[in-house]
Design an enzyme around this catalytic site. Structure first.
Site, short mmCIF file in Angstrom:
data_model
loop_
_atom_site.label_atom_id
_atom_site.label_comp_id
_atom_site.label_asym_id
_atom_site.label_seq_id
_atom_site.Cartn_x
_atom_site.Cartn_y
_atom_site.Cartn_z
N GLY A 83 29.30 44.03 34.47
CA GLY A 83 30.50 43.54 35.12
C GLY A 83 31.72 43.70 34.23
O GLY A 83 31.77 44.61 33.42
N LEU A 84 32.66 42.77 34.38
CA LEU A 84 33.90 42.80 33.62
C LEU A 84 34.64 44.13 33.75
O LEU A 84 35.08 44.72 32.78
CB LEU A 84 33.64 42.52 32.13
CG LEU A 84 33.27 41.07 31.79
CD1 LEU A 84 33.00 40.94 30.30
CD2 LEU A 84 34.36 40.12 32.19
N CYS A 85 34.66 44.64 34.98
CA CYS A 85 35.46 45.86 35.17
C CYS A 85 36.30 45.70 36.42
O CYS A 85 36.34 46.59 37.26
CB CYS A 85 34.58 47.10 35.20
SG CYS A 85 33.07 46.90 36.12
N GLY A 86 36.93 44.57 36.54
CA GLY A 86 37.86 44.35 37.64
C GLY A 86 37.14 44.38 38.98
O GLY A 86 36.03 43.89 39.11
#
Lengths: 302, 134
Positions: free
Chosen positions: A89-92
């Site tokens: 994750g952590l990709c907008g």
């Protein structure tokens, strides 16, 4: 009145978060460049494959004995959707927007009374689809991009899809991935893998046949061993190539999206630190002023 | 385009390996090797595992091993789409032998026809790889 110590702790924690996000941004930027190079390097193969397949397919399409991968299985009752997302994750909005498109597609297929099967490539897609469509997920393939995305891995996925198709498990296969435009723009694209859909532009070219360029391209090829043998070898390879291309685009998109997201996060953290520092200083000064007033008034009273 | 030359391109899924104008290329076709000179008739062929020879300036300029793929020939160019390609000079003999024995193990372990076929294919590739070094 906020406590001075609490404020200090918060500032420190936001600072370390900023450090992490800015490091992630750098890593994503470096990976993006690699992924982009890889995606560009793989383009010549896909283009030439398309050219070859285009001329072959045009010749074979009308015939009765055309391979199923080209002509389809004759019905479109069962759809396989290949949802390509990232593992992390952590990709907008990257994963979410791919999943959203997948959901939209699944819903409209279900409304039409079709059966849907899902093949997830990437953990995040599975995580998001599992709750609503858990029983439709046939398989999840993880860690395709670890340590690096190779053609072997893509071709294993391609072969799996083809063998499922040959076993009659589905009729139409669509892959959903994000096409890379730039670090801030990725376009979620559904692409039909089976049956083979030739690119629109080429279709017109084939029909005009003897056009300026078509003179050479439209020439009659000799086929060795035979047209059918080549087509039956070329079509599965093409699916692997398309999967490979999709995954490469996806990898570049993922890193692009992450870079942008982390850039925003870093900037937000900076803003937050500024605000918190302001409050901290104000509180500190208020405390000092308060103490001064106490000292002065105590002295006056004496 | 120079007179009497073929534009030869070798592409693997991962990258464009070679793109140059040469005198002749000898390609290991499924039904036998064939040489491609300028003005060859248009042809599409599948490839067997073997070595592509690039002739330029009267000698063999380059020898490249391919594990299979497709070749498209037109009067002006020859495009090879290879699944796996490796210059002969870079083949690691020990790795190739390892691959052959792995493939043979796979063949013994193969449970169904599909696995058997893929193991047999791997054996053929590894054998050709070894022959290319020798």
């Amino acid at each position: 009145m906020p406590n001075l110590k609490d404020l200090k702790v918060r500032i420190d924690s936001v600072k370390s978060t900023r450090k992490i996000t800015s490091a992630m941004k750098m890593v994503a930027a470096a990976k993006l460049r690699r992924a982009q190079e890889q995606a560009e390097a793989s383009r010549p193969y896909a283009q030439r494959m398309e050219r070859m397949l285009g001329s072959l397919a045009a010749a074979a399409a009308g015939q009765a004995g055309a391979p199923k991968l080209l002509a389809g299985s004759g019905s479109d009752d069962t759809h396989l959707i290949l949802v390509a997302t990232a593992d992390r994750g952590l990709c907008g909005g990257f994963n979410t927007s791919i999943v959203r498109e997948a959901r939209r597609m699944i819903r409209s297929l279900l409304d039409d009374g079709k059966t849907v099967k899902i093949l997830c490539v990437g953990r995040k897609g599975r995580d998001q689809l599992r709750r609503d469509y858990g029983q439709m997920i046939v398989e999840t393939i993880e860690d395709v991009a670890k340590p690096s995305l190779s053609f072997d891995k893509a071709s294993a996925i391609g072969e799996r899809v083809v063998s499922m198709f040959e076993a009659g498990e589905f009729d139409v296969c669509t892959m959903i991935y994000a096409e890379f435009r730039s670090a801030i723009s990725q376009i979620v694209t559904p692409q039909q893998l089976i049956p083979f859909a030739p690119p629109k532009a080429e279709e017109g070219e084939e029909e005009t046949g003897a056009g300026s360029n078509g003179g050479l391209e439209g020439a009659v090829y000799e086929y060795e061993p035979g047209e059918e043998e080549i087509l039956s070898a070329l079509l599965p390879t093409n699916i692997s190539i398309q999967v490979f291309k999709g995954l490469l685009e996806n990898a570049a998109s993922e890193h692009g999206a992450r870079m942008t997201a982390m850039d925003n996060a870093t900037r937000n953290a900076g803003e937050m630190i500024n605000n918190l520092t302001l409050i901290y200083n104000r509180t500190r000064q208020a405390a000092i002023t308060g103490e001064l007033i106490e000292i002065i008034s105590a002295k006056e009273a004496m | 385009m120079a007179e009497g030359k073929v534009a030869f391109e070798l592409v693997s899924p991962e990258r464009l390996l070679l793109s140059q104008e040469v005198d002749m290329v000898v390609v290991p076709g499924e039904e036998g090797d064939f040489g491609v000179l300028e003005r060859h008739s248009p042809m599409i062929s599948t490839l067997r595992p073997g070595v592509i020879q690039v002739h330029d300036g009267g000698s063999v300029a380059e020898r490249i091993f391919v594990a299979g793929g497709f070749a498209e020939v037109t009067p002006a160019r020859c495009t090879v789409l290879a699944e796996e390609a490796l210059p002969v000079g870079e083949i690691d003999r020990a790795a190739a032998e390892q691959r052959l024995s792995d493939a043979k193990d796979d063949l013994i372990d193969a449970k169904d026809d599909a696995e058997k076929a893929s193991a047999e294919r791997q054996i053929k590739i590894a054998e050709e790889l070894l022959r290319a070094t020798g």
